[in-house]
Design a protein around this motif. Structure first.
Motif, PDB file in Angstrom:
ATOM      1  N   LEU A 205       5.288 -58.018   7.324  1.00 34.13           N
ATOM      2  CA  LEU A 205       5.227 -58.952   8.444  1.00 34.13           C
ATOM      3  C   LEU A 205       5.924 -60.268   8.111  1.00 34.13           C
ATOM      4  O   LEU A 205       6.530 -60.896   8.990  1.00 34.13           O
ATOM      5  N   VAL A 206       5.857 -60.721   6.876  1.00 34.09           N
ATOM      6  CA  VAL A 206       6.567 -61.936   6.476  1.00 34.09           C
ATOM      7  C   VAL A 206       8.077 -61.733   6.635  1.00 34.09           C
ATOM      8  O   VAL A 206       8.789 -62.610   7.141  1.00 34.09           O
ATOM      9  N   THR A 207       8.574 -60.575   6.207  1.00 30.15           N
ATOM     10  CA  THR A 207       9.996 -60.273   6.372  1.00 30.15           C
ATOM     11  C   THR A 207      10.383 -60.257   7.845  1.00 30.15           C
ATOM     12  O   THR A 207      11.429 -60.805   8.234  1.00 30.15           O
ATOM     13  N   THR A 208       9.559 -59.661   8.659  1.00 29.76           N
ATOM     14  CA  THR A 208       9.809 -59.618  10.106  1.00 29.76           C
ATOM     15  C   THR A 208       9.841 -61.022  10.694  1.00 29.76           C
ATOM     16  O   THR A 208      10.722 -61.357  11.491  1.00 29.76           O
ATOM     17  N   ALA A 209       8.871 -61.841  10.320  1.00 29.81           N
ATOM     18  CA  ALA A 209       8.805 -63.208  10.837  1.00 29.81           C
ATOM     19  C   ALA A 209      10.029 -64.011  10.402  1.00 29.81           C
ATOM     20  O   ALA A 209      10.591 -64.787  11.194  1.00 29.81           O
ATOM     21  N   SER A 210      10.447 -63.841   9.171  1.00 33.35           N
ATOM     22  CA  SER A 210      11.618 -64.576   8.677  1.00 33.35           C
ATOM     23  C   SER A 210      12.874 -64.192   9.457  1.00 33.35           C
ATOM     24  O   SER A 210      13.690 -65.066   9.798  1.00 33.35           O
ATOM     25  N   SER A 211      13.032 -62.926   9.751  1.00 31.96           N
ATOM     26  CA  SER A 211      14.186 -62.482  10.539  1.00 31.96           C
ATOM     27  C   SER A 211      14.125 -63.027  11.959  1.00 31.96           C
ATOM     28  O   SER A 211      15.155 -63.393  12.544  1.00 31.96           O
ATOM     29  N   ALA A 212      12.928 -63.090  12.516  1.00 33.80           N
ATOM     30  CA  ALA A 212      12.774 -63.543  13.898  1.00 33.80           C
ATOM     31  C   ALA A 212      13.169 -64.998  14.068  1.00 33.80           C
ATOM     32  O   ALA A 212      13.579 -65.417  15.162  1.00 33.80           O
ATOM     33  N   ARG A 213      13.087 -65.800  13.018  1.00 29.99           N
ATOM     34  CA  ARG A 213      13.416 -67.225  13.111  1.00 29.99           C
ATOM     35  C   ARG A 213      14.885 -67.477  13.419  1.00 29.99           C
ATOM     36  O   ARG A 213      15.267 -68.592  13.783  1.00 29.99           O
ATOM     37  N   THR A 214      15.717 -66.463  13.310  1.00 32.24           N
ATOM     38  CA  THR A 214      17.153 -66.667  13.481  1.00 32.24           C
ATOM     39  C   THR A 214      17.602 -66.651  14.936  1.00 32.24           C
ATOM     40  O   THR A 214      18.766 -66.938  15.220  1.00 32.24           O
ATOM     41  N   SER A 215      16.721 -66.299  15.870  1.00 29.59           N
ATOM     42  CA  SER A 215      17.101 -66.263  17.284  1.00 29.59           C
ATOM     43  C   SER A 215      16.073 -66.996  18.128  1.00 29.59           C
ATOM     44  O   SER A 215      14.901 -67.121  17.746  1.00 29.59           O
ATOM     45  N   ALA A 216      16.505 -67.479  19.288  1.00 27.87           N
ATOM     46  CA  ALA A 216      15.591 -68.180  20.196  1.00 27.87           C
ATOM     47  C   ALA A 216      14.488 -67.251  20.670  1.00 27.87           C
ATOM     48  O   ALA A 216      13.328 -67.653  20.788  1.00 27.87           O
ATOM     49  N   ALA A 217      14.819 -65.991  20.962  1.00 33.13           N
ATOM     50  CA  ALA A 217      13.804 -65.033  21.401  1.00 33.13           C
ATOM     51  C   ALA A 217      12.797 -64.772  20.296  1.00 33.13           C
ATOM     52  O   ALA A 217      11.581 -64.698  20.535  1.00 33.13           O
ATOM     53  N   GLY A 218      13.302 -64.632  19.069  1.00 35.55           N
ATOM     54  CA  GLY A 218      12.396 -64.409  17.946  1.00 35.55           C
ATOM     55  C   GLY A 218      11.481 -65.587  17.717  1.00 35.55           C
ATOM     56  O   GLY A 218      10.277 -65.411  17.455  1.00 35.55           O
ATOM     57  N   ARG A 219      12.017 -66.799  17.822  1.00 36.92           N
ATOM     58  CA  ARG A 219      11.184 -67.994  17.618  1.00 36.92           C
ATOM     59  C   ARG A 219      10.110 -68.109  18.695  1.00 36.92           C
ATOM     60  O   ARG A 219       8.978 -68.525  18.411  1.00 36.92           O
ATOM     61  N   ALA A 220      10.444 -67.738  19.919  1.00 35.33           N
ATOM     62  CA  ALA A 220       9.458 -67.791  21.000  1.00 35.33           C
ATOM     63  C   ALA A 220       8.320 -66.810  20.738  1.00 35.33           C
ATOM     64  O   ALA A 220       7.139 -67.151  20.877  1.00 35.33           O
ATOM     65  N   ARG A 221       8.665 -65.604  20.356  1.00 34.03           N
ATOM     66  CA  ARG A 221       7.622 -64.591  20.127  1.00 34.03           C
ATOM     67  C   ARG A 221       6.809 -64.913  18.872  1.00 34.03           C
ATOM     68  O   ARG A 221       5.600 -64.656  18.833  1.00 34.03           O
ATOM     69  N   LEU A 222       7.460 -65.486  17.883  1.00 34.36           N
ATOM     70  CA  LEU A 222       6.718 -65.969  16.713  1.00 34.36           C
ATOM     71  C   LEU A 222       5.710 -67.041  17.120  1.00 34.36           C
ATOM     72  O   LEU A 222       4.576 -67.065  16.629  1.00 34.36           O
ATOM     73  N   ALA A 223       6.130 -67.938  17.997  1.00 35.64           N
ATOM     74  CA  ALA A 223       5.242 -69.010  18.438  1.00 35.64           C
ATOM     75  C   ALA A 223       4.017 -68.460  19.150  1.00 35.64           C
ATOM     76  O   ALA A 223       2.908 -68.996  19.002  1.00 35.64           O
ATOM     77  N   LEU A 224       4.196 -67.387  19.918  1.00 36.54           N
ATOM     78  CA  LEU A 224       3.047 -66.770  20.569  1.00 36.54           C
ATOM     79  C   LEU A 224       2.097 -66.196  19.524  1.00 36.54           C
ATOM     80  O   LEU A 224       0.868 -66.389  19.608  1.00 36.54           O
TER      81      LEU A 224
END
Length: 449
Positions: A205-224
């Motif tokens: 999950l940490v790897t997934t979260a780190s990858s998600a930070r690279t896009s606006a969509a990923g950052r939004a879903r991480l924030a949720l």
């Protein structure tokens, strides 16, 4: 209870005098303290330290999750500062044959330790329970049943929402990471066979979260996901608390990747204590959770920036939530690891504003429980403007204990537990640290089932 007692003198000079019936702020040199140890009926151990100039207050300390070791203070620095001011200290290991999530034995073992030391040194003038993290939950339990044994309690960085809510809020955030960021390859979230299995899931999950930070969509879903996890909004990487959605999301991400490698392996020990998985999300309305969250505006702003439908993602979370609790495990964890809200004695809770392992929102949920039980007159809650779990200075902890002593002696709180008075008292102790009490009202804890 029979306990073998070994007495030895420490080499540290300790101090204590009395001032107005309570411990003083400034210590002077005094003879060494006496150290005691003993064995409990379940094989656990207890330790105690009693200064030569004992002020009459005995502090029953409950330690947090991580090791089944007998200790009687949150840190060596706090121990020294309390002994210097005349406090006697006692604490136990809890049951060494049980889980690291020691709620099955903790209250029993703590009260046995209290009986052992008072059988040696005599009845204290005051007995105050003090607990840290998981031990804050223990001291909360002691406060609701210990009226004949205690005069008050201090619960610091406590898991006051209880073990069931602890697992449920973590499940909510981890599930959102799975469902929104890796739906085709979800990691296992419950029912771990070992701590290592939880650690492996956390790494994924940490790897997934780190990858998600690279896009606006990923950052939004991480924030949720981090909103559902009640992650703090100011991280150690930031000089000042952020005032914008991107800054808050960055802080919550920083705390997320630091917390997951601890909380996911720890679930194994809670499930071991309960006898199975006691958390669930089947039937949870994730839109309702976010609507009550103090982090909702951050999530909404980032979804707008990304051009994503927040409603669609919340609907997906609600529709696909299917984790169900093992009934017997839920009964066990409810019985051993929750609070009723009733208080036998006054309790002062102490929390940092930015706590990644015991969200400050726990305090809102606990206050609601105490009000529902009709015991709000016995509860006061104090806050420290600092980042980190249990990141208190010795002066802050001693000031909290002194406030409860005042309540026990006088029968009323007055203004002694206000941020201003606690700050002034902590500063008067002369310990050279920097207390940071602040007036604060936590947001809602939204994951209470």
């Amino acid at each position: 209870m029979k306990a073998s007692v070994i007495r030895r003198l420490t080499t540290t000079l300790l101090a204590a005098t009395l001032l107005a019936g309570l411990s003083p702020g400034v210590a002077t040199a005094a003879p060494p303290a006496t150290h005691y140890t003993g064995v409990l009926r379940d094989g656990g151990t207890w330790v105690a330290d009693v200064p030569a100039g004992w002020n009459g207050t005995l502090v029953l300390y409950s330690h947090g999750f991580g090791a089944l070791e007998a200790i009687d203070a949150p840190s060596p620095e706090v121990r020294q500062a309390m002994l210097d001011r005349g406090y006697a200290l006692v604490g136990s290991s809890y049951d060494p044959n049980g889980s690291l999530w020691a709620l099955r034995s903790a209250t029993r073992d703590q009260f046995e330790s209290l009986a052992a030391i008072t059988g040696i040194i005599g009845r204290p003038r005051l007995t105050i329970a003090l607990g840290t993290s998981m031990g804050g939950l223990v001291s909360g339990q002691e406060a609701q049943v210990g009226g004949r044994l205690l005069d008050g309690a201090v619960s610091t960085c406590g898991l006051m929402a209880g073990g069931v809510n602890l697992n449920n809020y973590q499940l909510d955030g981890e599930y959102a990471l799975n469902q929104l960021l890796r739906p085709e390859d979800p990691v296992k979230l419950v029912g771990y066979a070992s701590p290592a299995e939880g650690a492996a899931a956390a790494a994924q999950l940490v790897t997934t979260a780190s990858s998600a930070r690279t896009s606006a969509a990923g950052r939004a879903r991480l924030a949720l996901a981090t909103a559902l996890l009640n992650m703090p909004t100011w991280s150690n990487a930031q000089a000042q608390p952020p005032g914008d959605a991107e800054g808050v999301a960055a802080a919550q991400y920083d705390w997320l990747v630091a917390a997951l490698p601890f909380i996911m392996p720890a679930r194994y020990f809670i499930e071991l204590s309960a006898g199975g998985n006691a958390s669930w999300n089947a039937g949870v309305d994730y839109a309702a959770l976010l609507a009550r969250s103090p982090h909702r505006d951050t999530v909404r702003a980032l979804y707008r920036t990304a051009g994503l439908s927040l409603r669609a993602d919340l609907t997906t979370l609600t529709r696909n939530a299917d984790v169900r609790a093992d009934r017997e495990a839920l009964r066990n964890l409810t019985r051993t690891s929750t609070l009723s809200g009733h208080l036998d004695v006054p309790n002062l809770t102490l929390h940092t504003l930015y706590d990644q392992l015991a969200p400050v929102e726990f305090e809102e949920q606990y206050a609601r429980q105490v009000r529902a039980a009709g015991d709000q007159r016995l509860l006061r809650q104090a806050y420290v403007n600092r980042r980190g779990h249990c990141a208190f200075t010795p002066s802050e902890i001693i000031a909290a204990v002194r406030a409860v002593e005042h309540r026990a002696v006088t029968g009323h709180w007055g203004r002694v537990a206000t941020a201003r008075r606690l700050q002034a008292d902590a500063e008067s102790l002369g310990l050279g640290d920097t207390p940071a009490f602040v007036a604060y009202m936590p947001g809602a804890f939204v994951n209470d089932r």
